[in-house]
Design an enzyme around this catalytic site. Sequence first.
Site, PDB file in Angstrom:
ATOM      1  N   GLY A 129       0.819  -1.208   0.000  1.00 37.71           N
ATOM      2  CA  GLY A 129       0.000   0.000   0.000  1.00 37.71           C
ATOM      3  C   GLY A 129       0.853   1.259   0.000  1.00 37.71           C
ATOM      4  O   GLY A 129       1.127   1.821   1.058  1.00 37.71           O
ATOM      5  N   THR A 163      -1.308  -4.360  -5.488  1.00 36.87           N
ATOM      6  CA  THR A 163      -1.357  -5.548  -6.335  1.00 36.87           C
ATOM      7  C   THR A 163      -1.911  -6.754  -5.580  1.00 36.87           C
ATOM      8  O   THR A 163      -1.421  -7.087  -4.493  1.00 36.87           O
ATOM      9  CB  THR A 163       0.040  -5.878  -6.864  1.00 36.87           C
ATOM     10  OG1 THR A 163       0.599  -4.686  -7.402  1.00 36.87           O
ATOM     11  CG2 THR A 163      -0.015  -6.944  -7.951  1.00 36.87           C
ATOM     12  N   GLU A 247      13.168  -3.553  -4.106  1.00 38.52           N
ATOM     13  CA  GLU A 247      12.211  -3.686  -5.197  1.00 38.52           C
ATOM     14  C   GLU A 247      12.911  -3.510  -6.538  1.00 38.52           C
ATOM     15  O   GLU A 247      12.600  -4.178  -7.506  1.00 38.52           O
ATOM     16  CB  GLU A 247      11.090  -2.643  -5.037  1.00 38.52           C
ATOM     17  CG  GLU A 247       9.986  -2.772  -6.088  1.00 38.52           C
ATOM     18  CD  GLU A 247       8.854  -1.766  -5.896  1.00 38.52           C
ATOM     19  OE1 GLU A 247       8.939  -0.946  -4.964  1.00 38.52           O
ATOM     20  OE2 GLU A 247       7.907  -1.809  -6.691  1.00 38.52           O
TER      21      GLU A 247
END
Lengths: 403, 368
Positions: A129, A163, A247
Site C-alpha cells: 500500500g 497488487t 524492489e
Amino acid sequence: MNVDFDPSLEAFREEVCAFLDTAPTDAIREAGRKTTSVFAPFEATMEWHRLLYARGWAAPAWPVEYGGTGWSLEQRYIFSEEHWKRDLPPLLPNGLIMVGPLLMELGTPEQKRQHLPGILSGKDYWTQGYSEPSAGSDLAALSCSALADGDDYIINGQKTWTTLAHKANKMFMLVRTNRDGKKQQGITFLLLDRTDYPGMHIRPIIGLDGVAEQCEVFFDNVRVPQGGRVGAENEGWSVAKALLKHERGGAAHSPAIRRKLDAIRAAARDATASFGGPLSEDPVFQRDLGELEAEVASFEHVEKLVLSGHALADDPAMPSLNKVMSSELSQLLSIMMTRVAGIDALPLQLEALEVGSGVQPLGDPFSLVAMPYYLNTRAASIYAGSNEVQRDLISRNLQTLRA
Amino acid sequence: MNFEFSDEQVMLRDSLSRLLDQRYAFELRRRIMAGQAETGIWSELVDMGIVAMPLPEACGGLGGSASDIVAISELFGRHLVIEPLLPSVILTGRALARFDPAGPVPQWIADIGTGALRGAFAHEEGSGTGASSTLSTKLYEGEAGPRIRGSKKLVLGGGEAGVLLISALSETKAVCLAAVPADAEGIEVRRYRALDGRPVADILLHDVAVDRAAIMAGADAALEALLADARLALAAEAVGAMAVLMATTADFAGTREQFGRPIGSFQAIAHRLADMKIAYVKARASLLYIAALADSGRATSRDISVLKAQVGRLGREIAQGAVQIHGGIGMTDELPVGHYLKHILTIDGLFGNTDYHLREIGRVVAAA
C-alpha cells in the site's frame, strides 16, 4: 578475464534441473505458460511457492539464518535461468523480495518472528500500500492518515495499485502521521497483520489486459495496532527507500528476458511473413530480431558483469539503470510477440488464459499470451518508480559524479 | 566469472594512458594528422612492447590475447589514436602468423613485430560488409606463377604499408589470403584519409605476381579470425570514444548555463544524458564480456556481430546526443566532440555496419 561460472556449480545446476523437471504439478506448469505479468497466476504460483519451500528453495536471496538458501549470486542466476527455461511461474515478489528483506534489515525481533516464517513458507501474501490517487511518482505527497490512539493507529484514506490485495492476507503500507514540515518527514511505515479489519474495503481494478491484478483499498476509521510500525513514527520515508532498493535491484532479470526471446524465435519459425514466405526469412524481421538479440545480449552482459562483482556493480545508478533497461527490453519483446502472433493476437480470450479453465485457446499458446503480456507490460515503465523518475536519478548521478 | 583487466593489463594501460595524455593530446591532433615527424609515437609503442604484443610468442611477440587487444584499443579510442597498430600488427601480423612459415613470411612477421615494417589488410571491395561472399579479387595461375587481380578500397594504413595482405578467391572460388610487398609491380596505391583522419588507400592490383610461399589457400577460418580481431579492436576503440563523449557531455551540461541555470537541470537534456549513460553501460559491458569470451576461444561470429552492431548504434546515439547537447559549439572542428563522432561513424562503416550485423544476427538467430 573468465566468462564461466565456477565449474563446481555444474553439480548444483543438475540438482536444480532434477527438481524443476519433476516437482511442479500440471497446474503449476499451466500457470507458468499463462504468466503474462510480473505477478504470475495467484493460486498455482502460491502452490509452487509452498513446494519450493518444502525443498528449502523458496527464498534464494535470503540468508540461511532466516531460512533462505544462502546461495551465491551465481547460484541464484543459475536457478533463475533453469526456472525460466521451463516456463515455471516466478514466485510473487512482495513478500520474498520486498517486505521480507526489509524486515530483516529494519524490523524488530518480534516483527521478524511474527512475519518472516509466513512469508518464507508461502502461508501469507503481502500487498503493498504505497500509491494513492494523488501520490504516484511523487510518493511523498501521500495523504492516507494514521492517528495515534492509545496502542493503535486509526487509518483513514485510500491506497491504490495494491497488487492482488483481494488475494492478500497481509499488507504493508505508508501512512501520513504528520502534516507539518517537509512532506517526507511525516510518513510512517506500517505492517497490517490482516486485510479484513473493520472499515477496510478492497475493490479490484480490471487492467488493460482484462485481469483484476490491481486493487484499490479504502480505509474508513480502521483501527490497527501500533506494534506493526517499522522504524520510528514519521521516519517511514527512509524505511520505504530501503525497501525500494530491494524492489528495484538484486535479482537478475536477463534469464526471464532471454526466455521471452527464445519463445519469439520458436514462434517465428511457424509464422508467415506479410508478403509471403516464412517470417524467419523476412529481411525486415531478421533485422529487427537481430536488434532485439543484440539488446538482450548486452543486457545479459551487464547483469553478468554486475554479478561477477565488476566495478560496474558499484555504480550508484545501477538499480535505476537496470530498471530502465529491463523494463524497456520487456516492452520491446512484448511488441515483437504481438508482431509474430499477428492476427492471432486479436481474439479476446480471458477464459482460456485462466489456469484450470479447460478452455482451449483459438491459436497456439504463444499467441494466447502475446497481447495480454504486451498490455500488462505497459506498466513496467510506470511501476517501481516510473522510468522518467529513474532517468532523473541516472542523470543526477552523472552530474554528481562530475562534481 | 571475472571481467576485470588483469594487473598486467592495468599496468600497461596506465603507462599507455600517460604516454597518450602527453603526446596525443587533442591540441596536437592537426599536427599528428599531418604526419609531422615530432608527433610520432610509433617508436614509443614499440619500446613499450605494444607493437609486439598482439603477435604469438613463437613469432617473437608477446602472445597477446583478445582482452589484451581490447585493453589497448579502448585507450586508442579515448585518444583518437591513428597509429597503425590495427592494420599492421593486429590484422596483418597476426594473420601472417597463421601462414606456413615459408619464403618471406617469417621475416615479414619479425619486422612487423619490431615496428620496422608496416602491414595492411586489403580486403574491402565496396560492399562494406567484410563478408567473403562479396569478394571478387582473383588469385589465378599465370604463366610464371600465381598472380592476383582486383581492386581494394579503404585499406587501413594501405599507403604506408610495406607488405599487403590481400583476400582473394582462387580459380575454384576458395577464399585465399596472399601477402605481397607493397612495391611489387602492378600495385597502384591511391592514398587519402578516412572521415576520422585515419590514413587509408584504395589499392588496384594489376595482375600482381605472388610468391607461392606467401599464399594461404583455404583461408576461410583465418579470414574469419582476422575479421573477428578487426571488429573487436574497432569496437574497443568505439567504446573508448563513447566514454570520453559521455564524460565531457555530462560535464558540459552541468556547467553550461541558459535561462539562468545549467542546461543539465532541464529534464529534456537530463533524460538524453541518461539515455547516453544507458547506451554506454550496455556497450562497455558487451565489450568486456565478449573480450572474455574471445579469450576463452568461444566468441562466435554472432557474438562479434552483437558487439559490432551495438557499438555502431549505441555509439551513434551517444555521439549525436553529445553534439546536440553541446549545441552550436558541438558543430565546430575546434572541439573534440565532432572528432569522436567521426571516429565512431568511421568504425561503424568498417567491416560491416550496424545494419549488416543486425540482419546477420537475426538471420542466424531466426534459423537456430
